[in-house]
Scaffold this motif. Structure first.
Motif, PDB file in Angstrom:
ATOM      1  N   UNK A   1       0.663  -1.308  -0.064  1.00 13.46           N
ATOM      2  CA  UNK A   1      -0.131  -0.045  -0.051  1.00 13.46           C
ATOM      3  C   UNK A   1       0.893   1.347   0.011  1.00 13.46           C
ATOM      4  N   UNK A   2       2.201   1.167   0.493  1.00  8.77           N
ATOM      5  CA  UNK A   2       3.031   2.308   0.691  1.00  8.77           C
ATOM      6  C   UNK A   2       2.462   3.335   1.535  1.00  8.77           C
ATOM      7  N   UNK A   3       2.016   2.996   2.847  1.00 10.52           N
ATOM      8  CA  UNK A   3       1.607   3.651   3.846  1.00 10.52           C
ATOM      9  C   UNK A   3       2.381   3.398   5.001  1.00 10.52           C
ATOM     10  N   UNK A   4       2.344   4.255   5.894  1.00 10.61           N
ATOM     11  CA  UNK A   4       3.219   4.170   7.300  1.00 10.61           C
ATOM     12  C   UNK A   4       2.203   2.995   8.007  1.00 10.61           C
ATOM     13  N   UNK A   5       2.481   2.482   8.976  1.00 11.20           N
ATOM     14  CA  UNK A   5       2.205   1.419   9.756  1.00 11.20           C
ATOM     15  C   UNK A   5       0.876   2.224  10.684  1.00 11.20           C
ATOM     16  N   UNK A   6       1.014   3.443  11.120  1.00 10.92           N
ATOM     17  CA  UNK A   6      -0.146   3.855  11.854  1.00 10.92           C
ATOM     18  C   UNK A   6      -1.340   4.313  10.969  1.00 10.92           C
ATOM     19  N   UNK A   7      -1.197   4.603   9.854  1.00 11.90           N
ATOM     20  CA  UNK A   7      -2.087   5.106   8.777  1.00 11.90           C
ATOM     21  C   UNK A   7      -2.651   3.868   8.419  1.00 11.90           C
ATOM     22  N   UNK A   8      -1.966   2.908   7.934  1.00  8.76           N
ATOM     23  CA  UNK A   8      -2.533   1.576   7.658  1.00  8.76           C
ATOM     24  C   UNK A   8      -3.531   0.748   8.604  1.00  8.76           C
ATOM     25  N   UNK A   9      -2.879   1.102   9.788  1.00  4.29           N
ATOM     26  CA  UNK A   9      -3.961   0.329  11.013  1.00  4.29           C
ATOM     27  C   UNK A   9      -5.031   1.148  11.101  1.00  4.29           C
ATOM     28  N   UNK A  10      -5.145   2.280  10.916  1.00  4.64           N
ATOM     29  CA  UNK A  10      -6.485   3.039  11.038  1.00  4.64           C
ATOM     30  C   UNK A  10      -7.312   2.583   9.899  1.00  4.64           C
TER      31      UNK A  10
END
Length: 73
Positions: free
Chosen positions: A41-50
């Motif tokens: 996804x190319x996202x950071x863990x915090x953003x992806x977790x949300x």
């Protein structure tokens, strides 16, 4: 204040909100761990977790044994 970044666009005909579609598209029915999804996804863990949490609350995704997968229902 309302800005372009905090206005939620309406969901398309699929019923999945626009901002969740890319993450949902990366998921399959066998499951992927967080590291795989971060890379895909190319996202950071915090953003992806949300985003994954939102998908879980909508009943579209489940997390089992540290792996995220689409719901069969």
């Amino acid at each position: 204040a309302i800005t372009a970044t905090n206005i939620t666009r309406p969901a398309p005909a699929t019923g999945v909100p626009v901002h969740l579609q890319a993450v949902l598209a990366q998921l399959d029915w066998t499951g992927q761990d967080m590291d795989q999804l971060v890379m895909a996804c190319g996202l950071d863990v915090a953003s992806l977790s949300g985003l994954l949490m939102e998908l879980e609350l909508l009943g579209l995704v489940i997390q089992q044994g540290g792996r995220y997968q689409r719901c069969l229902a």
